[in-house]
Design an enzyme around this catalytic site. Structure first.
Site, PDB file in Angstrom:
ATOM      1  N   GLY A  88       0.805  -1.215   0.000  1.00 33.24           N
ATOM      2  CA  GLY A  88       0.000   0.000   0.000  1.00 33.24           C
ATOM      3  C   GLY A  88       0.829   1.251   0.000  1.00 33.24           C
ATOM      4  N   ARG A  97      -0.883   9.621   8.938  1.00 35.58           N
ATOM      5  CA  ARG A  97      -1.122   8.216   8.582  1.00 35.58           C
ATOM      6  C   ARG A  97      -2.570   7.995   8.182  1.00 35.58           C
ATOM      7  NH1 ARG A  97       2.323   8.503  12.941  1.00 35.58           N
ATOM      8  NH2 ARG A  97       4.310   7.408  12.733  1.00 35.58           N
ATOM      9  N   ASP A 157       6.542   3.115  18.083  1.00 34.51           N
ATOM     10  CA  ASP A 157       6.523   4.332  18.902  1.00 34.51           C
ATOM     11  C   ASP A 157       7.113   4.035  20.286  1.00 34.51           C
ATOM     12  OD1 ASP A 157       4.236   5.804  17.075  1.00 34.51           O
ATOM     13  OD2 ASP A 157       3.937   3.670  17.346  1.00 34.51           O
ATOM     14  N   ARG A 160      10.787   4.009  19.867  1.00 40.10           N
ATOM     15  CA  ARG A 160      11.316   5.383  19.754  1.00 40.10           C
ATOM     16  C   ARG A 160      11.330   6.059  21.128  1.00 40.10           C
ATOM     17  NH1 ARG A 160       7.837   6.370  14.223  1.00 40.10           N
ATOM     18  NH2 ARG A 160       9.532   5.842  12.797  1.00 40.10           N
ATOM     19  N   HIS A 184      -1.360   4.250  16.585  1.00 36.34           N
ATOM     20  CA  HIS A 184      -0.022   4.488  16.028  1.00 36.34           C
ATOM     21  C   HIS A 184      -0.192   5.731  15.162  1.00 36.34           C
ATOM     22  CE1 HIS A 184       3.695   4.195  13.854  1.00 36.34           C
ATOM     23  NE2 HIS A 184       3.107   3.881  12.718  1.00 36.34           N
TER      24      HIS A 184
HETATM   25  N1  LIG Z   1       3.235   0.430  11.086  1.00 32.86           N
HETATM   26  C1  LIG Z   1       4.363   1.122  11.086  1.00 32.86           C
HETATM   27  O1  LIG Z   1       4.962   1.370  12.132  1.00 32.86           O
HETATM   28  C2  LIG Z   1       4.891   1.593   9.757  1.00 32.86           C
HETATM   29  C3  LIG Z   1       6.165   2.180   9.650  1.00 32.86           C
HETATM   30  C4  LIG Z   1       6.611   2.566   8.393  1.00 32.86           C
HETATM   31  C5  LIG Z   1       5.782   2.432   7.287  1.00 32.86           C
HETATM   32  N2  LIG Z   1       4.544   1.890   7.450  1.00 32.86           N
HETATM   33  C6  LIG Z   1       3.602   1.731   6.350  1.00 32.86           C
HETATM   34  O2  LIG Z   1       3.921   0.587   5.580  1.00 32.86           O
HETATM   35  C7  LIG Z   1       3.358   0.744   4.270  1.00 32.86           C
HETATM   36  C8  LIG Z   1       4.423   0.422   3.246  1.00 32.86           C
HETATM   37  O3  LIG Z   1       5.446   1.387   3.305  1.00 32.86           O
HETATM   38  P1  LIG Z   1       6.677   1.289   2.291  1.00 32.86           P
HETATM   39  O4  LIG Z   1       7.582   2.418   2.628  1.00 32.86           O
HETATM   40  O5  LIG Z   1       7.189  -0.095   2.253  1.00 32.86           O
HETATM   41  O6  LIG Z   1       5.919   1.609   0.918  1.00 32.86           O
HETATM   42  P2  LIG Z   1       6.449   1.267  -0.556  1.00 32.86           P
HETATM   43  O7  LIG Z   1       5.705   2.181  -1.478  1.00 32.86           O
HETATM   44  O8  LIG Z   1       7.936   1.261  -0.581  1.00 32.86           O
HETATM   45  O9  LIG Z   1       5.950  -0.230  -0.789  1.00 32.86           O
HETATM   46  C9  LIG Z   1       4.631  -0.589  -0.898  1.00 32.86           C
HETATM   47  C10 LIG Z   1       4.571  -1.792  -1.813  1.00 32.86           C
HETATM   48  O10 LIG Z   1       3.229  -2.299  -1.835  1.00 32.86           O
HETATM   49  C11 LIG Z   1       3.008  -2.793  -3.133  1.00 32.86           C
HETATM   50  N3  LIG Z   1       1.573  -2.955  -3.380  1.00 32.86           N
HETATM   51  C12 LIG Z   1       0.633  -2.008  -3.617  1.00 32.86           C
HETATM   52  N4  LIG Z   1      -0.563  -2.592  -3.808  1.00 32.86           N
HETATM   53  C13 LIG Z   1      -0.390  -3.917  -3.691  1.00 32.86           C
HETATM   54  C14 LIG Z   1      -1.234  -5.041  -3.760  1.00 32.86           C
HETATM   55  N5  LIG Z   1      -2.535  -4.889  -4.025  1.00 32.86           N
HETATM   56  N6  LIG Z   1      -0.719  -6.263  -3.588  1.00 32.86           N
HETATM   57  C15 LIG Z   1       0.601  -6.427  -3.328  1.00 32.86           C
HETATM   58  N7  LIG Z   1       1.464  -5.396  -3.241  1.00 32.86           N
HETATM   59  C16 LIG Z   1       0.974  -4.159  -3.423  1.00 32.86           C
HETATM   60  C17 LIG Z   1       3.677  -1.753  -4.042  1.00 32.86           C
HETATM   61  O11 LIG Z   1       3.913  -2.279  -5.350  1.00 32.86           O
HETATM   62  C18 LIG Z   1       4.948  -1.480  -3.265  1.00 32.86           C
HETATM   63  O12 LIG Z   1       6.020  -2.328  -3.673  1.00 32.86           O
HETATM   64  C19 LIG Z   1       2.848   2.181   4.211  1.00 32.86           C
HETATM   65  O13 LIG Z   1       1.446   2.210   4.451  1.00 32.86           O
HETATM   66  C20 LIG Z   1       3.583   2.860   5.344  1.00 32.86           C
HETATM   67  O14 LIG Z   1       2.893   3.999   5.845  1.00 32.86           O
HETATM   68  C21 LIG Z   1       4.101   1.465   8.646  1.00 32.86           C
END
Ligand SMILES: NC(=O)c1ccc[n+]([C@@H]2O[C@H](COP(=O)([O-])OP(=O)(O)OC[C@H]3O[C@@H](n4cnc5c(N)ncnc54)[C@H](O)[C@@H]3O)[C@@H](O)[C@H]2O)c1
Length: 323
Positions: A88, A97, A157, A160, A184
């Site tokens: 995503g 977020r 968090d 951190r 979060h």
């Molecule tokens: N929970 C946390 O603490 C935390 C921390 C950092 C990032 N995140 C979240 O994690 C998510 C991913 O971040 P990222 O930096 O890796 O993003 P990114 O854009 O680098 O990677 C996302 C990947 O998802 C893939 N994707 C999209 N739709 C898809 C589908 N239907 N099926 C399979 N794959 C699909 C994309 O092709 C891409 O490779 C984001 O929502 C970000 O906000 C969460």
């Protein structure tokens, strides 16, 4: 106590990672180096990206552990002990977020029912943001038991927070016992009333060791915790090492049945008036997933702040179509 054990199929331990971007690929790399999984399947709708990551990780195997790694599709979630969802969009500079919800909920409606159909016995571990809302969506869309749908929640968090407190107190972060609970995100709540070092509450520790513990200093530490993602995203575009390490810690406690207490997101019922949403509280995790959510005795301000956090999440959930 919620979890029923054991949950996953006998045979090689499989972990599925969906989304091979920054977070998914960093997690897969850490997982390979840990040796915890015998099989790691990488899934992304950008198939070339998943294939490239699989090749690069396979070339790491001779330095690590015998592990079967391949680029697959949702069918390959079958039999996975843990399926980690990182697919995503993420926050862009200046976005919260919660701003990611519509795009990522659309992906959830597509993939979550299929994952549950292929793998009715595994655990779903959600990292995609907004993680609490998407954990709730994963629970509803998968129809899996609540013990087996977990969000990484405030594990990051809390990490951190412990790091920043460790800098202030000059004590190893692992010796700082303090939690961030709730969303979060921007409404997360520091549990100051229970934070301690060796069982000593922070004001006592400060008094006895001549360290300043005034409100303004403590507020700054919390604000730096809460706003860390904004600071990192502004500088490098995304955050991924610490969240991947947090996902590893959750995966490890599940695969090794460690009964570790971690602040993760799961369905909360009847807690200070909060009911029927996912948010983070310290939670005992075992191989069945959520064994027990710990009901902290919060002071009145913390209770109010947690209810506020829950209200914000509830409002966001109400905007998402989960049919
Ligand atoms: N929970 C946390 O603490 C935390 C921390 C950092 C990032 N995140 C979240 O994690 C998510 C991913 O971040 P990222 O930096 O890796 O993003 P990114 O854009 O680098 O990677 C996302 C990947 O998802 C893939 N994707 C999209 N739709 C898809 C589908 N239907 N099926 C399979 N794959 C699909 C994309 O092709 C891409 O490779 C984001 O929502 C970000 O906000 C969460």
């Amino acid at each position: 106590m919620f979890s029923e054990t054991p949950n996953h199929a006998p045979g090689p331990v499989r972990v599925a990672v969906i989304g091979m971007g920054n977070v998914g690929s960093t997690f897969a790399y850490a997982l390979l180096l840990s040796g915890l999984a015998a099989e790691i399947v990488l899934i992304d709708n950008n198939v070339g990206k998943a294939e490239g990551e699989a090749m690069d990780l396979n070339h790491t195997v001779p330095f690590a552990h015998p592990t079967r790694i391949w680029s697959g599709d949702l069918n390959d979630c079958a039999g996975a002990a843990v399926t980690v969802l990182t697919a995503g969009v993420g926050q862009r500079p200046g976005q919260s977020r919660l701003d990611c919800i519509q795009a990522n909920a659309k992906i959830w409606r597509d993939i979550v029912p299929k994952i549950a159909q292929h793998n009715p016995d595994g655990i779903l571990l959600v990292a995609t943001n907004p993680v609490d809302v998407l954990t709730y969506a994963a629970l509803k869309l998968s129809r899996l038991p609540r013990s087996r749908v977990i969000g990484s929640g405030t594990i990051l968090d809390t990490s951190r927070f412990r790091f920043l407190l460790s800098q202030h107190f000059g004590v190893d972060a692992r010796s700082i016992h303090a939690f961030i609970i709730g969303e979060h995100g921007d409404s997360e709540v520091p549990v100051w009333s229970l934070a301690n070092i060796a069982g000593m509450r922070l004001p006592d520790y400060c008094r006895l060791h001549g360290i300043s513990c005034d409100d303004a200093t403590m507020r700054k530490i919390f604000e730096a915790t809460r706003d860390a993602a904004y600071s990192i995203i502004q500088r490098k575009g995304a955050t991924y090492y610490a969240v991947a390490a947090g996902l590893m810690r959750i995966t490890e406690t599940i695969l090794r049945h460690q009964n570790t207490v971690l602040s993760v997101s799961s369905l909360i019922e009847d807690y200070y008036g909060i009911d029927g949403i996912c948010l983070s509280l310290p939670t005992v995790l075992d191989r069945g997933g959520v064994r027990q959510v710990l009901r902290l005795e919060l002071d009145e301000q913390e209770q109010r702040n947690l209810r506020h956090s829950a209200d914000i999440l509830k409002q966001t959930i109400s905007k998402v179509n989960l049919d």
